[in-house]
Design a protein around this motif. Structure first.
Motif, short mmCIF file in Angstrom:
data_model
loop_
_atom_site.label_atom_id
_atom_site.label_comp_id
_atom_site.label_asym_id
_atom_site.label_seq_id
_atom_site.Cartn_x
_atom_site.Cartn_y
_atom_site.Cartn_z
N ARG A 1 0.81 -1.23 0.00
CA ARG A 1 0.00 0.00 0.00
C ARG A 1 0.84 1.27 0.00
NH1 ARG A 1 -2.38 -3.73 3.06
NH2 ARG A 1 -1.24 -3.07 4.89
N ASN A 2 2.10 1.18 -0.44
CA ASN A 2 3.02 2.32 -0.42
C ASN A 2 3.05 2.99 0.96
OD1 ASN A 2 5.03 3.51 -1.98
ND2 ASN A 2 3.72 5.15 -2.77
N ASP B 1 -8.83 6.87 -2.56
CA ASP B 1 -8.54 5.97 -1.44
C ASP B 1 -7.66 4.82 -1.94
OD1 ASP B 1 -9.88 5.02 1.45
OD2 ASP B 1 -9.24 3.37 0.16
N LYS B 2 -6.60 4.50 -1.15
CA LYS B 2 -5.63 3.53 -1.65
C LYS B 2 -6.13 2.09 -1.63
CE LYS B 2 -2.34 4.61 1.29
NZ LYS B 2 -1.18 4.64 2.21
N HIS B 3 -7.34 1.86 -1.09
CA HIS B 3 -7.89 0.51 -1.14
C HIS B 3 -8.66 0.24 -2.43
CE1 HIS B 3 -7.39 1.30 3.21
NE2 HIS B 3 -7.03 0.05 3.23
#
Lengths: 209, 209
Positions: free
Chosen positions: A53-54, B97-99
């Protein structure tokens, strides 16, 4: 801290194939120093590997202080012996025994110019730091710097944390001595990938020999 | 089985710098097949990474069977949701959002042409298989093949073992879908290495900014 996008450094012009196929464990390292400029190239290369997720759970601790390397080498040597099979000794080892090179490395560790510890800021997260360690070693190969991936026996974990002031939740995944090689780079011998690759389920060989 | 020494394949002529600095997680993959010849190049590249005492504890399982990929995708999706924070859903996630990207990957997994599982023949041994996984992904980049390193939640471990007939002592360290990218390769954003590198002890910055 803002994130950055980096261009590939000119020092990493070696082909990917040559870097990968001439990477090998280099355990005989000259004491000559490695420049900060070169270390920065290695760290930049490492930073480009995937990480979960960086979130940047990986850190590299670059050790060059002679006293810290001397103390590290004592712990490394103790940890190395703790990993050996009971009863093993260099006197009863056959010629070419695969423990002899690593044993010599344990003895020589105190004189290496740099040791890099690959650490995660929380337990687990091996997959967020070991790919970066491989980038670091491939970049070292391109710069003519030898490296070898080593791991520590848990018996020294607490003292390693003390020596380097690691936070309790940090985990050391591998330790990489760096130095210019006494010997040559050159190809490694491996099992053929027809033996180590399966297709679709365990044991099914791939379509090559 | 006798060991072999391999020459670098011509397909890996891209510079190390370009491969590393343009590797990024590619989650939108075309269904187009990947040839066995290319897969062999990836496996050969992976085999050259370091592994503990050259004992070859790493294996790669290359999954192309459509039914197995469909079943894997179900387990991957279940495992993906098991890793999400309680209460997270795409409806309440902010834009960017990173998800969201990984969630889409979970939905698209059933259609990828290849999934590679990086496995060790005994527990632990992450440092004997994850560097090889990184070699595999760098070689994929050089061949124009997209990849992304993913891990599985332990809740599906037993069923993954059943699906692929893995021996009980085997451990899956990561799963790498492969395919030609829908989008572009291109540079990643990372924290500057002045923030992720320490000199001599935890917290000491390196001599660059």
């Amino acid at each position: 801290m803002a994130m950055v996008k980096l261009e590939p450094p000119a020092q990493l012009g070696m082909s990917l194939g040559e870097a990968m196929f001439t990477q090998r464990a280099i355990r005989r390292l000259k004491p000559d120093p490695i420049s900060d400029e070169d270390i920065q190239v290695l760290m930049d290369a490492a930073s480009k590997a995937p990480n979960a997720r960086n979130e940047h759970r990986g850190r590299f601790l670059v050790v060059r202080d002679r006293e810290k390397i001397r103390k590290f080498a004592e712990l490394y040597t103790e940890a190395w012996w703790a990993k050996q099979p009971e009863g093993w000794s260099p006197e009863n080892a056959p010629p070419g025994d695969k423990h002899l090179g690593p044993m010599r490395l344990a003895g020589a560790m105190k004189d290496v110019p740099v040791v890099v510890l690959a650490v995660s800021t929380a337990p687990r997260y091996a997959s967020s730091i070991l790919p970066a360690a491989q980038n670091l070693m491939l970049a070292a190969r391109a710069l003519g710097i030898g490296s070898v991936l080593t791991t520590l026996h848990p018996c020294v974990t607490h003292r390693i944390h003390e020596l380097f002031k690691l936070p309790p939740e940090a985990e050391v995944h591998c330790c990489i001595p760096l130095g210019y090689p006494e010997g040559r780079f050159g190809t490694t011998a491996r099992l053929p990938t027809s033996e180590t690759t399966f297709y679709d389920e365990w044991g099914n060989p791939p379509p090559w020999e």
